[in-house]
Design a protein around this motif. Structure first.
Motif, PDB file in Angstrom:
ATOM      1  N   ARG A  78       0.836  -1.208   0.000  1.00  0.00           N
ATOM      2  CA  ARG A  78       0.000   0.000   0.000  1.00  0.00           C
ATOM      3  C   ARG A  78       0.872   1.260   0.000  1.00  0.00           C
ATOM      4  O   ARG A  78       0.551   2.232  -0.678  1.00  0.00           O
ATOM      5  N   VAL A  79       1.971   1.242   0.752  1.00  0.00           N
ATOM      6  CA  VAL A  79       2.894   2.384   0.748  1.00  0.00           C
ATOM      7  C   VAL A  79       3.456   2.569  -0.664  1.00  0.00           C
ATOM      8  O   VAL A  79       3.536   3.696  -1.166  1.00  0.00           O
ATOM      9  N   LYS A 125       3.434   5.451  -5.880  1.00  0.00           N
ATOM     10  CA  LYS A 125       3.216   5.429  -7.327  1.00  0.00           C
ATOM     11  C   LYS A 125       2.154   6.452  -7.728  1.00  0.00           C
ATOM     12  O   LYS A 125       2.350   7.211  -8.685  1.00  0.00           O
ATOM     13  N   GLU A 126       1.045   6.501  -7.002  1.00  0.00           N
ATOM     14  CA  GLU A 126      -0.018   7.466  -7.296  1.00  0.00           C
ATOM     15  C   GLU A 126       0.501   8.896  -7.203  1.00  0.00           C
ATOM     16  O   GLU A 126       0.194   9.733  -8.050  1.00  0.00           O
ATOM     17  N   PHE A 153       2.769  13.927 -10.079  1.00  0.00           N
ATOM     18  CA  PHE A 153       3.868  14.851 -10.356  1.00  0.00           C
ATOM     19  C   PHE A 153       4.423  14.681 -11.765  1.00  0.00           C
ATOM     20  O   PHE A 153       5.408  15.311 -12.129  1.00  0.00           O
ATOM     21  N   GLY A 154       3.820  13.793 -12.565  1.00  0.00           N
ATOM     22  CA  GLY A 154       4.220  13.623 -13.953  1.00  0.00           C
ATOM     23  C   GLY A 154       5.376  12.672 -14.194  1.00  0.00           C
ATOM     24  O   GLY A 154       5.953  12.662 -15.277  1.00  0.00           O
ATOM     25  N   VAL A 155       5.712  11.858 -13.214  1.00  0.00           N
ATOM     26  CA  VAL A 155       6.791  10.888 -13.386  1.00  0.00           C
ATOM     27  C   VAL A 155       6.240   9.713 -14.204  1.00  0.00           C
ATOM     28  O   VAL A 155       5.216   9.136 -13.828  1.00  0.00           O
ATOM     29  N   PRO A 156       6.894   9.373 -15.319  1.00  0.00           N
ATOM     30  CA  PRO A 156       6.387   8.271 -16.149  1.00  0.00           C
ATOM     31  C   PRO A 156       6.557   6.918 -15.453  1.00  0.00           C
ATOM     32  O   PRO A 156       7.671   6.471 -15.208  1.00  0.00           O
ATOM     33  N   MET A 157       5.443   6.285 -15.126  1.00  0.00           N
ATOM     34  CA  MET A 157       5.480   5.014 -14.395  1.00  0.00           C
ATOM     35  C   MET A 157       5.914   3.840 -15.270  1.00  0.00           C
ATOM     36  O   MET A 157       6.236   2.785 -14.761  1.00  0.00           O
ATOM     37  N   ASN A 158       5.974   4.033 -16.583  1.00  0.00           N
ATOM     38  CA  ASN A 158       6.488   2.965 -17.441  1.00  0.00           C
ATOM     39  C   ASN A 158       8.016   2.893 -17.384  1.00  0.00           C
ATOM     40  O   ASN A 158       8.607   1.910 -17.799  1.00  0.00           O
TER      41      ASN A 158
END
Length: 151
Positions: free
Chosen positions: A127-128, A133-134, A139-144
């Protein structure tokens, strides 16, 4: 090894722009700020943050907290980074504020990070990581390319 790195400073500067009044009035925002600041500035993993204990102590003017970091068998006292001139991005200040605001939802010595709705259970490392990640996505960080572990 990572092939590229995301620059954390634009995010840290945005977090620094949050006022203490905003954090005092919004526990959800405070919890998220605490998680990100601890990950960026104090290098806590999701599992470390899930194992923070509500035992903020001050010894010789320095704040300490009990934590069981990944790979440790038992919790240990660890000095917490304190930035008095920047309380909104100071892990020590945010921890003390969060522990104070959530004192009625948890037992002394129990976990710091909690769900914010009854029954106020401890947050799991997963959960942390999800909250991290959310927040990074906002903030616009690409999660890919980057994930919660990248912090």
């Amino acid at each position: 090894m990572y092939g590229s790195f995301n620059d954390p400073w634009p995010i840290i500067l945005q977090l620094a722009g949050t006022t203490m009044e905003q954090l005092r009035s919004d526990v959800t925002l405070l919890r998220l700020q605490l998680i990100l600041v601890c990950r960026f500035l104090a290098l806590y993993r999701s599992s470390d943050l899930a194992n923070l204990k509500r035992s903020v102590s001050v010894l010789t003017g320095s704040p300490f907290i009990k934590i069981r970091r990944k790979g440790q068998k038992f919790p240990q006292c660890e000095k917490v980074l304190s930035l008095p001139e920047w309380p909104q991005i100071s892990p020590a200040h945010l921890l003390q504020l969060y522990v104070g605001l959530t004192r009625n939802q948890a037992k002394p010595g129990g976990p710091v990070l909690l769900s914010l709705q009854a029954p106020f259970k401890a947050l799991s490392p997963d959960r942390v990581g999800s909250l991290t990640k959310e927040a990074l996505q906002k903030f616009g960080v690409p999660m890919n390319v980057f994930g919660p572990h990248s912090t």
